[in-house]
Write a protein that holds these residues in place. Sequence first.
Motif, mmCIF file in Angstrom:
data_model
loop_
_atom_site.group_PDB
_atom_site.id
_atom_site.type_symbol
_atom_site.label_atom_id
_atom_site.label_comp_id
_atom_site.label_asym_id
_atom_site.label_seq_id
_atom_site.Cartn_x
_atom_site.Cartn_y
_atom_site.Cartn_z
ATOM 1 N N LEU A 176 0.834 -1.189 0.000
ATOM 2 C CA LEU A 176 0.000 0.000 0.000
ATOM 3 C C LEU A 176 0.875 1.247 0.000
ATOM 4 C CD1 LEU A 176 -2.816 -0.768 2.607
ATOM 5 C CD2 LEU A 176 -3.046 -0.622 0.123
ATOM 6 N N PRO A 177 0.417 2.332 -0.638
ATOM 7 C CA PRO A 177 1.157 3.598 -0.512
ATOM 8 C C PRO A 177 1.227 4.016 0.950
ATOM 9 C CG PRO A 177 -0.489 3.737 -2.255
ATOM 10 C CD PRO A 177 -0.759 2.458 -1.517
ATOM 11 N N ARG A 178 2.226 4.806 1.289
ATOM 12 C CA ARG A 178 2.412 5.199 2.686
ATOM 13 C C ARG A 178 1.202 5.950 3.240
ATOM 14 N NH1 ARG A 178 7.831 6.378 1.043
ATOM 15 N NH2 ARG A 178 9.343 5.029 2.071
ATOM 16 N N PHE A 179 0.474 6.648 2.388
ATOM 17 C CA PHE A 179 -0.608 7.489 2.881
ATOM 18 C C PHE A 179 -1.954 6.766 2.857
ATOM 19 C CE2 PHE A 179 -0.096 8.153 -1.624
ATOM 20 C CZ PHE A 179 -1.379 8.171 -2.129
ATOM 21 N N GLU A 180 -1.965 5.441 2.669
ATOM 22 C CA GLU A 180 -3.208 4.683 2.658
ATOM 23 C C GLU A 180 -3.115 3.506 3.625
ATOM 24 O OE1 GLU A 180 -4.266 3.415 -1.228
ATOM 25 O OE2 GLU A 180 -4.300 5.426 -2.087
ATOM 26 N N GLY A 181 -4.282 3.029 4.062
ATOM 27 C CA GLY A 181 -4.322 1.831 4.888
ATOM 28 C C GLY A 181 -4.862 2.096 6.273
ATOM 29 N N GLU A 182 -5.640 1.142 6.789
ATOM 30 C CA GLU A 182 -6.257 1.297 8.103
ATOM 31 C C GLU A 182 -5.306 0.997 9.240
ATOM 32 O OE1 GLU A 182 -9.205 2.479 8.749
ATOM 33 O OE2 GLU A 182 -9.557 2.826 6.615
ATOM 34 N N ARG A 183 -4.227 0.276 8.982
ATOM 35 C CA ARG A 183 -3.352 -0.167 10.067
ATOM 36 C C ARG A 183 -1.937 0.399 9.913
ATOM 37 N NH1 ARG A 183 -6.219 -4.565 8.359
ATOM 38 N NH2 ARG A 183 -4.433 -5.521 7.324
ATOM 39 N N ARG A 184 -1.838 1.557 9.298
ATOM 40 C CA ARG A 184 -0.528 2.155 9.098
ATOM 41 C C ARG A 184 0.019 2.720 10.405
ATOM 42 N NH1 ARG A 184 1.048 2.006 3.827
ATOM 43 N NH2 ARG A 184 2.991 1.855 4.984
ATOM 44 N N GLY A 185 1.341 2.785 10.502
ATOM 45 C CA GLY A 185 1.974 3.238 11.730
ATOM 46 C C GLY A 185 1.755 4.691 12.052
ATOM 47 N N TRP A 186 1.399 5.497 11.052
ATOM 48 C CA TRP A 186 1.180 6.925 11.274
ATOM 49 C C TRP A 186 -0.268 7.243 11.585
ATOM 50 C CZ3 TRP A 186 -2.516 7.914 7.771
ATOM 51 C CH2 TRP A 186 -2.524 7.163 6.589
ATOM 52 N N ARG A 187 -1.133 6.237 11.664
ATOM 53 C CA ARG A 187 -2.574 6.468 11.683
ATOM 54 C C ARG A 187 -3.187 6.372 13.089
ATOM 55 N NH1 ARG A 187 -5.962 5.635 6.864
ATOM 56 N NH2 ARG A 187 -8.140 5.887 7.465
ATOM 57 N N HIS A 188 -2.416 6.196 14.134
ATOM 58 C CA HIS A 188 -2.955 5.962 15.476
ATOM 59 C C HIS A 188 -3.353 7.285 16.133
ATOM 60 C CE1 HIS A 188 -1.810 1.793 15.170
ATOM 61 N NE2 HIS A 188 -0.577 2.152 14.856
ATOM 62 N N LEU A 189 -4.642 7.500 16.282
ATOM 63 C CA LEU A 189 -5.130 8.769 16.823
ATOM 64 C C LEU A 189 -4.679 8.976 18.262
ATOM 65 C CD1 LEU A 189 -8.759 8.928 15.377
ATOM 66 C CD2 LEU A 189 -6.619 9.749 14.395
ATOM 67 N N LEU B 255 15.707 8.064 7.449
ATOM 68 C CA LEU B 255 14.457 8.800 7.357
ATOM 69 C C LEU B 255 13.814 8.604 5.990
ATOM 70 C CD1 LEU B 255 12.604 10.890 8.843
ATOM 71 C CD2 LEU B 255 13.872 12.664 7.610
ATOM 72 N N THR B 256 12.513 8.254 5.985
ATOM 73 C CA THR B 256 11.815 7.974 4.736
ATOM 74 C C THR B 256 10.641 8.918 4.477
ATOM 75 O OG1 THR B 256 10.426 6.344 5.868
ATOM 76 C CG2 THR B 256 12.405 5.530 4.749
ATOM 77 N N SER B 257 9.956 9.341 5.535
ATOM 78 C CA SER B 257 8.728 10.108 5.329
ATOM 79 C C SER B 257 8.419 10.959 6.552
ATOM 80 C CB SER B 257 7.550 9.176 5.028
ATOM 81 O OG SER B 257 7.378 8.229 6.069
ATOM 82 N N VAL B 258 7.577 11.965 6.334
ATOM 83 C CA VAL B 258 7.147 12.872 7.392
ATOM 84 C C VAL B 258 5.640 13.065 7.272
ATOM 85 C CG1 VAL B 258 7.267 15.230 8.285
ATOM 86 C CG2 VAL B 258 9.355 14.081 7.517
ATOM 87 N N PHE B 259 4.941 12.874 8.398
ATOM 88 C CA PHE B 259 3.501 13.139 8.442
ATOM 89 C C PHE B 259 3.255 14.283 9.420
ATOM 90 C CE2 PHE B 259 3.706 8.973 6.675
ATOM 91 C CZ PHE B 259 2.589 8.862 5.849
ATOM 92 N N LEU B 260 2.540 15.285 8.945
ATOM 93 C CA LEU B 260 2.212 16.434 9.777
ATOM 94 C C LEU B 260 0.842 16.223 10.405
ATOM 95 C CD1 LEU B 260 3.268 19.306 7.338
ATOM 96 C CD2 LEU B 260 4.691 17.981 8.919
ATOM 97 N N GLY B 261 0.725 16.593 11.675
ATOM 98 C CA GLY B 261 -0.556 16.474 12.339
ATOM 99 C C GLY B 261 -1.609 17.371 11.721
ATOM 100 N N HIS B 262 -2.850 17.035 11.972
ATOM 101 C CA HIS B 262 -3.962 17.797 11.422
ATOM 102 C C HIS B 262 -3.883 19.273 11.805
ATOM 103 C CE1 HIS B 262 -8.068 18.743 10.231
ATOM 104 N NE2 HIS B 262 -8.296 19.225 11.433
ATOM 105 N N SER B 263 -3.382 19.566 13.011
ATOM 106 C CA SER B 263 -3.318 20.945 13.498
ATOM 107 C C SER B 263 -1.906 21.518 13.438
ATOM 108 C CB SER B 263 -3.842 21.015 14.943
ATOM 109 O OG SER B 263 -5.167 20.550 15.023
ATOM 110 N N PHE B 264 -1.034 20.916 12.648
ATOM 111 C CA PHE B 264 0.332 21.438 12.515
ATOM 112 C C PHE B 264 0.272 22.889 12.034
ATOM 113 C CE2 PHE B 264 4.255 22.318 10.251
ATOM 114 C CZ PHE B 264 5.214 21.798 11.097
ATOM 115 N N PRO B 265 0.926 23.820 12.746
ATOM 116 C CA PRO B 265 0.818 25.243 12.392
ATOM 117 C C PRO B 265 1.585 25.582 11.115
ATOM 118 C CG PRO B 265 2.286 24.948 14.267
ATOM 119 C CD PRO B 265 1.676 23.611 13.996
ATOM 120 N N GLU B 266 0.941 26.341 10.256
ATOM 121 C CA GLU B 266 1.545 26.712 8.979
ATOM 122 C C GLU B 266 2.836 27.506 9.161
ATOM 123 O OE1 GLU B 266 0.586 25.959 5.871
ATOM 124 O OE2 GLU B 266 -1.019 24.682 6.624
ATOM 125 N N TRP B 267 2.919 28.307 10.226
ATOM 126 C CA TRP B 267 4.095 29.166 10.380
ATOM 127 C C TRP B 267 5.357 28.379 10.694
ATOM 128 C CZ3 TRP B 267 6.704 29.254 15.017
ATOM 129 C CH2 TRP B 267 6.013 28.822 16.153
#
Length: 304
Positions: A98-111, A225-237
């Motif tokens: 699966l692409p890194r940004f898809e999937g229900e059980r991905r390591g970056w997806r834990h709320l 290092l392979t990828s970076v995921f920003l949180g939903h509320s990551f500040p633009e500044w």
Amino acid sequence: MTFLPPQLSEEPPTGEVFHYTSADVAITNILTSRTLRLSPMHSTNDPWESEPIYTGFTLVDGEQFDGDTAQAATEELDRHIRLHSKVLCLTRDWGVNLPRFEGERRGWRHLSSWAHYGGGHAGICLGFNLEKLAAAFEKVGGPDALRVAGPITYWAGKYAPFLDQIDTRHLHKYGTDAVARHYAEVFQKRIFLTKHADWSSEYEYRFALMNQSTLPEYIDISDALTSVFLGHSFPEWKLPSLREALSNFGAIEVSRMRYHNRTVQADPPGQLAEPAATAFPPKETGALMERVAALAGEAEYHVV
């Protein structure tokens, strides 16, 4: 008993692991220094690890080993193990092909991990190639370091898995430092790679290290290092700082978490957008400090 869900125990994990942290720690510490810190074991969130380890003792007939002596020996052994041990906690990843940004059980997806470790959804989740990170881990801690790596086993029950008692003759013959080191080697999986089942939703993969130092150790992530995921509320500044911190890593995929109507997803990875061009392009030519020097001879300010 272990608490890994059956569908995951039967499915192979990917070759990536993830680390949740705040935006400031990710940018100013991890990415800027190009290292991940192995933190003291006593700072972990599970009391099985953060509280003292009581081994118990096997006594020789007629030996004087009263309660006070046993308590002192226990505390000394515990200091040698926990205060000289450091850990790096990561999250396992499932979703082969699966692409890194898809999937229900991905390591970056834990709320819950985003909430607890990822700056309350305003932080960063970093992805790493596990094989390359493990190779870098082998270079940390010195030639005599005890290095342990692997997935965490989660146990239910009132007590942690049993650890054998220590023969008191060995304390007298070899010293508590040698006994503690050997004990940690023998029971390394139970000491370093076991947590209570209440933490099973974290799907942890861990690097643990024990040596003679009580200070943290650092793993070089330059090649991992392979990828970076920003949180939903990551500040633009904070994007300019993140862009600068990532500039020495090459092409790193950056995605942003999105939450809408109780669904969670990540935007497809892409390069960080460049900052908007200035609304006032200078008519004067020259580098920044050349233009500053020219301006200084022309501008008049009233300084009180």
